[in-house]
Motif scaffolding. Structure first.
Motif, PDB file in Angstrom:
ATOM      1  N   VAL A  36      -8.267   2.127  -4.213  1.00 13.27           N
ATOM      2  CA  VAL A  36      -7.923   3.224  -3.305  1.00 13.27           C
ATOM      3  C   VAL A  36      -8.718   3.062  -2.009  1.00 13.27           C
ATOM      4  O   VAL A  36      -9.916   2.782  -2.053  1.00 13.27           O
ATOM      5  CB  VAL A  36      -8.245   4.596  -3.935  1.00 13.27           C
ATOM      6  CG1 VAL A  36      -7.821   5.715  -2.997  1.00 13.27           C
ATOM      7  CG2 VAL A  36      -7.556   4.751  -5.276  1.00 13.27           C
ATOM      8  N   PHE A  37      -8.042   3.204  -0.882  1.00 14.60           N
ATOM      9  CA  PHE A  37      -8.738   3.190   0.405  1.00 14.60           C
ATOM     10  C   PHE A  37      -8.149   4.275   1.298  1.00 14.60           C
ATOM     11  O   PHE A  37      -7.019   4.731   1.082  1.00 14.60           O
ATOM     12  CB  PHE A  37      -8.634   1.820   1.086  1.00 14.60           C
ATOM     13  CG  PHE A  37      -7.245   1.453   1.529  1.00 14.60           C
ATOM     14  CD1 PHE A  37      -6.829   1.661   2.833  1.00 14.60           C
ATOM     15  CD2 PHE A  37      -6.341   0.871   0.642  1.00 14.60           C
ATOM     16  CE1 PHE A  37      -5.558   1.320   3.253  1.00 14.60           C
ATOM     17  CE2 PHE A  37      -5.063   0.520   1.046  1.00 14.60           C
ATOM     18  CZ  PHE A  37      -4.669   0.748   2.359  1.00 14.60           C
ATOM     19  N   LYS A  38      -8.927   4.692   2.280  1.00 16.21           N
ATOM     20  CA  LYS A  38      -8.498   5.769   3.167  1.00 16.21           C
ATOM     21  C   LYS A  38      -8.399   5.282   4.606  1.00 16.21           C
ATOM     22  O   LYS A  38      -9.171   4.422   5.030  1.00 16.21           O
ATOM     23  CB  LYS A  38      -9.468   6.948   3.094  1.00 16.21           C
ATOM     24  CG  LYS A  38      -9.305   7.789   1.833  1.00 16.21           C
ATOM     25  CD  LYS A  38     -10.046   9.101   1.957  1.00 16.21           C
ATOM     26  CE  LYS A  38      -9.713  10.003   0.779  1.00 16.21           C
ATOM     27  NZ  LYS A  38     -10.352  11.329   0.908  1.00 16.21           N
ATOM     28  N   VAL A  39      -7.437   5.857   5.319  1.00 12.15           N
ATOM     29  CA  VAL A  39      -7.273   5.590   6.748  1.00 12.15           C
ATOM     30  C   VAL A  39      -7.646   6.864   7.481  1.00 12.15           C
ATOM     31  O   VAL A  39      -6.925   7.859   7.386  1.00 12.15           O
ATOM     32  CB  VAL A  39      -5.830   5.171   7.087  1.00 12.15           C
ATOM     33  CG1 VAL A  39      -5.679   4.939   8.571  1.00 12.15           C
ATOM     34  CG2 VAL A  39      -5.439   3.935   6.300  1.00 12.15           C
ATOM     35  N   SER A  40      -8.774   6.842   8.156  1.00 15.84           N
ATOM     36  CA  SER A  40      -9.338   8.019   8.850  1.00 15.84           C
ATOM     37  C   SER A  40      -9.327   9.222   7.908  1.00 15.84           C
ATOM     38  O   SER A  40      -9.889   9.161   6.834  1.00 15.84           O
ATOM     39  CB  SER A  40      -8.571   8.295  10.151  1.00 15.84           C
ATOM     40  OG  SER A  40      -7.211   8.613   9.871  1.00 15.84           O
ATOM     41  N   ASN A  41      -8.641  10.311   8.305  1.00 14.50           N
ATOM     42  CA  ASN A  41      -8.640  11.522   7.476  1.00 14.50           C
ATOM     43  C   ASN A  41      -7.381  11.654   6.632  1.00 14.50           C
ATOM     44  O   ASN A  41      -7.142  12.701   6.032  1.00 14.50           O
ATOM     45  CB  ASN A  41      -8.787  12.764   8.373  1.00 14.50           C
ATOM     46  CG  ASN A  41     -10.124  12.794   9.076  1.00 14.50           C
ATOM     47  OD1 ASN A  41     -11.132  12.383   8.515  1.00 14.50           O
ATOM     48  ND2 ASN A  41     -10.128  13.284  10.311  1.00 14.50           N
ATOM     49  N   ASP A  42      -6.563  10.604   6.597  1.00 13.18           N
ATOM     50  CA  ASP A  42      -5.329  10.657   5.814  1.00 13.18           C
ATOM     51  C   ASP A  42      -5.642  10.630   4.325  1.00 13.18           C
ATOM     52  O   ASP A  42      -6.749  10.330   3.904  1.00 13.18           O
ATOM     53  CB  ASP A  42      -4.418   9.466   6.153  1.00 13.18           C
ATOM     54  CG  ASP A  42      -3.902   9.567   7.576  1.00 13.18           C
ATOM     55  OD1 ASP A  42      -4.019  10.655   8.151  1.00 13.18           O
ATOM     56  OD2 ASP A  42      -3.409   8.557   8.104  1.00 13.18           O
ATOM     57  N   ALA A  43      -4.619  10.930   3.543  1.00 14.56           N
ATOM     58  CA  ALA A  43      -4.756  10.834   2.095  1.00 14.56           C
ATOM     59  C   ALA A  43      -4.944   9.368   1.706  1.00 14.56           C
ATOM     60  O   ALA A  43      -4.610   8.458   2.459  1.00 14.56           O
ATOM     61  CB  ALA A  43      -3.509  11.404   1.423  1.00 14.56           C
ATOM     62  N   GLY A  44      -5.474   9.160   0.524  1.00 15.81           N
ATOM     63  CA  GLY A  44      -5.769   7.802   0.085  1.00 15.81           C
ATOM     64  C   GLY A  44      -4.514   6.972  -0.154  1.00 15.81           C
ATOM     65  O   GLY A  44      -3.450   7.488  -0.490  1.00 15.81           O
ATOM     66  N   TYR A  45      -4.655   5.673   0.038  1.00 13.81           N
ATOM     67  CA  TYR A  45      -3.593   4.714  -0.252  1.00 13.81           C
ATOM     68  C   TYR A  45      -4.000   3.902  -1.475  1.00 13.81           C
ATOM     69  O   TYR A  45      -5.172   3.559  -1.649  1.00 13.81           O
ATOM     70  CB  TYR A  45      -3.361   3.772   0.928  1.00 13.81           C
ATOM     71  CG  TYR A  45      -2.637   4.407   2.092  1.00 13.81           C
ATOM     72  CD1 TYR A  45      -1.250   4.388   2.171  1.00 13.81           C
ATOM     73  CD2 TYR A  45      -3.333   5.029   3.117  1.00 13.81           C
ATOM     74  CE1 TYR A  45      -0.581   4.956   3.241  1.00 13.81           C
ATOM     75  CE2 TYR A  45      -2.680   5.615   4.185  1.00 13.81           C
ATOM     76  CZ  TYR A  45      -1.296   5.567   4.241  1.00 13.81           C
ATOM     77  OH  TYR A  45      -0.638   6.153   5.295  1.00 13.81           O
ATOM     78  N   TYR A  88       0.858  -1.188   0.000  1.00 10.86           N
ATOM     79  CA  TYR A  88       0.000   0.000   0.000  1.00 10.86           C
ATOM     80  C   TYR A  88       0.898   1.243   0.000  1.00 10.86           C
ATOM     81  O   TYR A  88       1.884   1.322   0.717  1.00 10.86           O
ATOM     82  CB  TYR A  88      -0.931   0.012   1.225  1.00 10.86           C
ATOM     83  CG  TYR A  88      -0.231  -0.054   2.556  1.00 10.86           C
ATOM     84  CD1 TYR A  88       0.110   1.101   3.252  1.00 10.86           C
ATOM     85  CD2 TYR A  88       0.105  -1.288   3.124  1.00 10.86           C
ATOM     86  CE1 TYR A  88       0.761   1.042   4.468  1.00 10.86           C
ATOM     87  CE2 TYR A  88       0.761  -1.360   4.347  1.00 10.86           C
ATOM     88  CZ  TYR A  88       1.079  -0.185   5.012  1.00 10.86           C
ATOM     89  OH  TYR A  88       1.730  -0.250   6.215  1.00 10.86           O
ATOM     90  N   TYR A  89       0.552   2.217  -0.846  1.00 11.87           N
ATOM     91  CA  TYR A  89       1.365   3.422  -1.011  1.00 11.87           C
ATOM     92  C   TYR A  89       0.463   4.633  -1.193  1.00 11.87           C
ATOM     93  O   TYR A  89      -0.543   4.558  -1.899  1.00 11.87           O
ATOM     94  CB  TYR A  89       2.284   3.298  -2.228  1.00 11.87           C
ATOM     95  CG  TYR A  89       3.246   2.136  -2.162  1.00 11.87           C
ATOM     96  CD1 TYR A  89       4.490   2.267  -1.555  1.00 11.87           C
ATOM     97  CD2 TYR A  89       2.907   0.896  -2.715  1.00 11.87           C
ATOM     98  CE1 TYR A  89       5.372   1.195  -1.490  1.00 11.87           C
ATOM     99  CE2 TYR A  89       3.780  -0.181  -2.652  1.00 11.87           C
ATOM    100  CZ  TYR A  89       5.008  -0.026  -2.037  1.00 11.87           C
ATOM    101  OH  TYR A  89       5.875  -1.075  -1.974  1.00 11.87           O
ATOM    102  N   ASN A  90       0.830   5.737  -0.575  1.00 11.43           N
ATOM    103  CA  ASN A  90       0.123   6.990  -0.850  1.00 11.43           C
ATOM    104  C   ASN A  90       0.882   7.758  -1.934  1.00 11.43           C
ATOM    105  O   ASN A  90       1.940   7.316  -2.400  1.00 11.43           O
ATOM    106  CB  ASN A  90      -0.044   7.826   0.422  1.00 11.43           C
ATOM    107  CG  ASN A  90       1.289   8.147   1.074  1.00 11.43           C
ATOM    108  OD1 ASN A  90       2.331   8.173   0.423  1.00 11.43           O
ATOM    109  ND2 ASN A  90       1.271   8.401   2.366  1.00 11.43           N
TER     110      ASN A  90
END
Length: 646
Positions: free
Chosen positions: A344-353, A297-299
């Motif tokens: 694409v998935f998101k972790v809380s309010n972080d940018a997408g991975y 997984y990478y942003n």
């Protein structure tokens, strides 16, 4: 013509009306004065040309146009005449348009310009300059009449700025095609190409035949593959070689030489564009390979920093907007109504991975396996302390509360795992997953509980926590009496359901590690060897953040990556391979350590050392090299962190 105050438009209109390439200055000034008086009510901007000093106003306007090479003032027999560049641009545009249907018409050259017309109106350019710039970005206007200079051997080509360069290239191709249609020229140049390329007769014949029949199609082949560029350059060379030997050039000969020069530059442009496109495609292929490597997984920040095998940043081999478009296509385009390859998935309010579809389930299993023991041990420890205080938590009794507890633990300890388990695409990915050892994450349309994913049991954790209690806790009467005496009131019991006991346990481990490092560094004397080891340990502590996620530990990452590359079946075989690899790393790094200095010990150095070891024959038998390389990097980091003081 509609009413206008634009002097250049009026000048061009009068030239076209009188069918002349220049107008007498005084006559045009009088015309402007009369025109302004007649149309002043329709266009108030003409008021300045109605006054007594209208000639001064006109002179200032014309001087500005002369500076922009839109107009030239020529003196003939003590009279001033005005040359209008847009008139010539339109004229030569019509000539080039007529050549499209009749390639036998010669291309316009600078010798055809009327003698009275000054060459100052021309914008002189080199072929590669004008062809490259206009093929790259075509901007059509009627502001410039270009003079494409080919050197002293033959005259320059007149090229209007409102004529597309792509069409000019097509005209040049048709002219050369017309020449090669002639039987004597066809056989002659085909023979020269064949002789200069022995053993390639068939490919030469195919190229030559394709060009003679459809030159644009032959050029399109060059645009897509670039394989025929050598043949193009040779054919242009032979044509130039033969025609420059002529002493007296006919207009047709000049057109051929001009056409060949334009074709040479155009093919060179398309070759460079093809090479650039192929390099970009190769860079994107390398990017796709890297994104399928651990940690999977990478942003966007991670993707931008990725490098190729030679350590050159991929961003540079393609542009940032091209990268965004590539990722957009990968995350949106999919055949047969399936999920796209890249998700694409998101972790809380972080940018997408970003993560490849095929890596979702393996990553979930790996992360779940990594934190299983950690979560279980932390819960046992937490529940043990609660039971010591005669406190019973809801998660000890109820499965639903236990699942909520596990979700909190996962969200705190491994946010990536929590985000993947709650992603909207997981169910479809799980159904499409056909990998070896496939594990169903969904049953009857519902995701399996967290306890099944982590393979932990509420009853087992509670039983293990109770086993650690003193024996009198198991005697009912004594236990009840002590409970009444020592149990704290409910309002004094500190409960924070959102706080992760696993995260607290991890922080304790890390704090203990830091304390050990501080003590070890304090024990170091001024001995150079000890000082060097101390500096290396400090460097390792700083570098660790680049290899180990914030919510993880070095040992946990090592275990996770070992599960990926160590495919031996059976506990003994698995452990033996792990010990062999660890021994190889230690032996290899022991030699490096003799000359290793803290100022050169960084993430890039670790990566190079790991890559060199992984590429050795001993390691080549292991299949999953990306995971193995990552394991070697982490193990080197561990060795340096644990360097002894003496």
């Amino acid at each position: 013509m509609a009413t206008t105050s634009n002097i250049l438009t009026l000048l061009k209109y009068n030239c076209n009306k009188q069918k002349t390439n220049m107008l007498e200055y005084g006559q045009f000034a009088d015309y402007i004065h009369r025109y302004a008086q007649h149309h002043i009510e329709e266009n108030p901007d003409l008021v300045s040309y109605c006054s007594a000093d209208y000639k001064m106003v006109l002179e200032a306007e014309l001087n500005s146009l002369v500076a922009d090479k839109q107009v030239a003032i020529v003196s003939i027999r003590n009279k001033d005449f005005l040359c209008c560049v847009p008139y010539f641009i339109e004229k030569y545009n019509e000539i080039l348009t007529s050549i499209e249907t009749n390639p036998l018409v010669p291309l316009p050259n600078v010798n055809e310009l009327p003698k009275q017309v000054p060459h100052d109106i021309l914008t002189k350019v080199e072929p590669d300059e004008i062809v490259y710039s206009r093929l790259q970005k075509e901007e059509l206007d009627d502001k410039k009449l270009y003079c494409i200079v080919f050197g002293k051997n033959f005259p320059a080509l007149l090229y209007p700025s409102n004529y597309p360069m792509e069409r000019l290239v097509q005209i040049c191709l048709k002219k050369v095609q017309e020449l090669l249609h002639k039987e004597e020229s066809h056989d002659y140049f085909l023979k020269k190409l064949t002789i200069s390329n022995p053993g390639k007769e068939l490919s030469i014949k195919n190229f030559f035949t394709q060009f003679v029949q459809n030159p644009q199609a032959a050029l399109d082949v060059l645009k897509t593959s670039g394989d025929t560029f050598y043949y193009w350059s040779q054919m242009c060379y032979f044509l130039k070689q033969d025609y420059t030997k002529l002493k007296d050039f006919t207009p047709e000969d000049i057109s051929i030489l001009q056409s060949v020069a334009i074709i040479e530059v155009a093919t060179s442009y398309h070759k460079s564009k093809t090479q650039e496109r192929l390099a970009q495609e190769a860079a994107f292929e390398q990017l796709d390979v890297l994104m399928k490597n651990p940690p999977y997984y990478y942003n966007m920040a991670d993707i931008v920093k990725m490098k190729d095998k030679n350590g050159i940043p991929l961003l540079g081999q393609y542009k940032e907007d091209q990268l965004k478009e590539h990722l957009r296509m990968k995350t949106t385009e999919a055949p047969n109504n399936q999920l796209p390859d890249l998700l694409v998935f998101k972790v809380s309010n972080d940018a997408g991975y970003y993560i490849y579809k095929e890596k979702v389930v393996p990553l979930i299993l790996r992360l779940a396996n990594d934190i299983r023991v950690l979560v279980r041990e932390a819960l046992i420890k937490s529940w043990y302390h609660r039971l010591l205080e005669y406190d019973v938590l809801p998660e000890m009794r109820e499965n639903a509360a236990f699942e909520d507890c596990l979700e909190r633990e996962i969200a705190s300890v491994e946010p990536i795992l929590h985000a993947l388990l709650n992603s909207p695409f997981l169910q479809v990915v799980s159904l499409e997953d056909q990998s070896t050892g496939h594990i169903a994450l969904y049953k009857d349309g519902e995701r399996i509980p967290y306890s099944e994913i982590l393979m932990v049991s509420r009853q087992e954790i509670l039983a293990d926590a109770k086993l650690k209690l003193p024996f009198w806790y198991s005697i009912p009467v004594i236990s009840l009496i002590l409970k009444l005496i020592f149990r704290k009131p409910k309002d004094k019991v500190k409960k924070n359901k959102k706080e992760s006991v696993t995260l607290k346990a991890q922080e304790e481990v890390k704090e203990k590690e830091r304390e050990e490092f501080r003590k070890r560094d304090e024990d170091d004397s001024v001995d150079p060897l000890k000082a060097r080891r101390r500096d290396l340990r400090k460097a390792a502590m700083e570098i660790e953040a680049q290899f180990v996620p914030e919510n993880s530990t070095l040992d946990r990452e090592l275990k996770g990556y070992m599960h990926e590359w160590n495919d031996r079946i059976g506990k003994q075989n698995y452990e033996n391979l792990g010990e062999d690899v660890d021994a190889l790393i230690r032996d290899y790094f022991r030699k490096v350590l003799r000359t290793l200095k803290a100022d050169t010990f960084n993430a890039e150095r670790i990566s190079h050392l790991a890559e060199a070891l992984v590429d050795t024959p001993s390691m080549m038998k292991i299949k999953n090299h990306p995971a193995l390389k990552r394991y070697v990097e982490l193990y080197i980091l561990k060795i340096v962190k644990n360097l002894p003081s003496n």
